[in-house]
Design an enzyme around this catalytic site. Structure first.
Site, mmCIF file in Angstrom:
data_model
loop_
_atom_site.group_PDB
_atom_site.id
_atom_site.type_symbol
_atom_site.label_atom_id
_atom_site.label_comp_id
_atom_site.label_asym_id
_atom_site.label_seq_id
_atom_site.Cartn_x
_atom_site.Cartn_y
_atom_site.Cartn_z
ATOM 1 N N LYS A 9 6.665 10.187 6.056
ATOM 2 C CA LYS A 9 6.057 10.647 7.451
ATOM 3 C C LYS A 9 4.478 10.334 7.252
ATOM 4 O O LYS A 9 3.887 9.651 8.151
ATOM 5 C CB LYS A 9 6.171 12.226 7.858
ATOM 6 C CG LYS A 9 7.541 12.568 7.989
ATOM 7 C CD LYS A 9 7.655 13.985 8.399
ATOM 8 C CE LYS A 9 7.249 14.916 7.189
ATOM 9 N NZ LYS A 9 7.967 15.080 5.816
ATOM 10 N N ARG A 84 7.261 22.209 13.239
ATOM 11 C CA ARG A 84 8.206 22.418 12.254
ATOM 12 C C ARG A 84 9.143 23.310 12.602
ATOM 13 O O ARG A 84 10.169 23.325 11.790
ATOM 14 C CB ARG A 84 7.586 22.571 11.097
ATOM 15 C CG ARG A 84 7.542 21.428 9.782
ATOM 16 C CD ARG A 84 6.855 21.959 8.722
ATOM 17 N NE ARG A 84 7.162 21.542 7.447
ATOM 18 C CZ ARG A 84 6.590 20.376 6.719
ATOM 19 N NH1 ARG A 84 5.404 19.814 7.510
ATOM 20 N NH2 ARG A 84 6.679 19.734 5.725
ATOM 21 N N ARG A 122 5.705 10.487 -6.675
ATOM 22 C CA ARG A 122 4.404 10.264 -5.884
ATOM 23 C C ARG A 122 3.312 10.704 -6.341
ATOM 24 O O ARG A 122 3.388 11.906 -7.151
ATOM 25 C CB ARG A 122 4.622 11.127 -4.407
ATOM 26 C CG ARG A 122 3.159 11.610 -3.820
ATOM 27 C CD ARG A 122 3.505 11.931 -2.316
ATOM 28 N NE ARG A 122 4.029 13.188 -2.336
ATOM 29 C CZ ARG A 122 4.498 13.790 -1.331
ATOM 30 N NH1 ARG A 122 4.360 13.301 -0.266
ATOM 31 N NH2 ARG A 122 5.155 14.901 -1.592
ATOM 32 N N ARG A 155 1.429 16.730 -6.532
ATOM 33 C CA ARG A 155 1.244 17.749 -5.744
ATOM 34 C C ARG A 155 1.936 18.888 -6.694
ATOM 35 O O ARG A 155 2.952 19.037 -6.954
ATOM 36 C CB ARG A 155 1.780 17.731 -4.301
ATOM 37 C CG ARG A 155 0.677 17.117 -3.439
ATOM 38 C CD ARG A 155 1.333 16.554 -1.927
ATOM 39 N NE ARG A 155 2.107 17.580 -1.580
ATOM 40 C CZ ARG A 155 2.741 17.346 -0.296
ATOM 41 N NH1 ARG A 155 2.480 16.357 0.368
ATOM 42 N NH2 ARG A 155 3.795 18.192 0.213
ATOM 43 N N ARG A 166 12.215 23.214 -0.201
ATOM 44 C CA ARG A 166 11.775 22.346 1.070
ATOM 45 C C ARG A 166 12.931 21.785 1.787
ATOM 46 O O ARG A 166 12.642 21.753 3.134
ATOM 47 C CB ARG A 166 10.484 21.449 0.701
ATOM 48 C CG ARG A 166 9.340 22.165 0.240
ATOM 49 C CD ARG A 166 8.433 21.237 -0.777
ATOM 50 N NE ARG A 166 8.073 19.989 0.038
ATOM 51 C CZ ARG A 166 7.549 19.042 -0.687
ATOM 52 N NH1 ARG A 166 7.348 18.991 -2.011
ATOM 53 N NH2 ARG A 166 7.030 17.966 -0.053
#
Ligand code: AP5
Length: 223
Positions: A9, A84, A122, A155, A166
């Protein structure tokens, strides 16, 4: 932009921001900035983010409402990771009722096994927020940003356990929004697999716009 964690996203919202000339507004980025500033709101939000739960609607809505009032959002914006929950979607519709509804909701489809690869690799720049992937899009200089040479970090919520949480939260709370926007006739589902440029090409095609021309038109329209 709707989709599970790691679907791309943020990556795609940044491409669209450049091509369409309107800002990316990412609820996750707003929350992480509040946590970095060590505001009470930010520190409370971080407790939810670190365990992979959603931050309470009222906190997120407050941040989004303030951001949508900033001048750069007057000609349009790309929402990334918001709404969300059904409550957030309904509150957004109320916020937008005088300025015009959402044009389109893009849902990125990516299977869980690909998500796990994307999230584990990431890395993000501490200074400018530029994103990398250790395998798919590695930085030139290991651990440092190509753009500003600042340190890259992983992160806090990208650990395996938190990612599992998540993904569950996405299925329970956010995936039902696909049907909500489908019923409104504004949902477009896009295959999120492939190189980021390929995915961006699919999105722009679905939007039916020439990105370069639209950016020029938006710039001309701004005061
Ligand atoms: P948020 O920051 O929104 O995280 P997320 O939705 O879990 O999504 P991510 O940022 O992890 O992934 P992405 O889909 O943007 O993928 P990306 O482009 O980075 O939210 C974090 C937390 O904040 C939430 O858990 C919650 O606690 C809270 N929160 C946020 N919004 C909230 C809300 N509205 N309400 C309540 N709480 C909220 O890509 C991932 C990686 O893959 C990168 O390394 C990238 O380089 C790579 N990649 C991207 N595209 C490709 C591709 N096509 N091929 C290969 N690699 C790719």
């Amino acid at each position: 932009m709707l989709g599970p964690p790691g679907a791309g996203k943020g990556t795609q919202a940044r491409v669209l921001q450049d091509r369409l000339g309107v800002p990316q507004i990412a609820s996750g980025d707003l929350l992480r900035a509040a946590a970095r500033d060590r505001s009470t709101l930010g520190l409370n939000a971080k407790r939810y983010m670190d365990r992979g739960s959603l931050v309470p609607d009222e906190v997120v809505l407050k941040l989004i409402a303030a951001r949508l009032h900033e001048s750069d959002a007057a000609a349009g914006f790309i929402l990334d990771g918001f709404p969300r929950t059904r409550e957030q979607a309904e509150a957004l519709a109320t916020m937008l009722k005088d300025s015009g509804a959402l044009d389109r909701v893009i849902a990125l489809n990516v299977p869980d096994e690909e998500i796990i690869k994307r999230i584990s690799g990431r890395r993000t720049c501490r200074n400018c927020g530029e994103m990398y992937h250790l395998v798919f899009d590695p930085p030139r200089n290991q651990d440092h940003c190509n753009e500003c040479n600042s340190e890259l970090y992983q992160r806090d919520d990208d650990s395996e356990d938190t990612l599992r949480m998540r993904l569950q939260v996405y299925v329970a709370e956010t995936r039902p929004l696909l049907e909500y926007y489908q019923r409104q006739g504004i949902l477009t589902q896009v295959d999120g697999i492939g190189r980021p440029e390929e995915v961006a090409g699919r999105i722009l095609k679905q939007l039916g716009v020439d990105g370069a021309k639209l950016a020029a038109a938006k710039k001309g329209a701004q005061p």
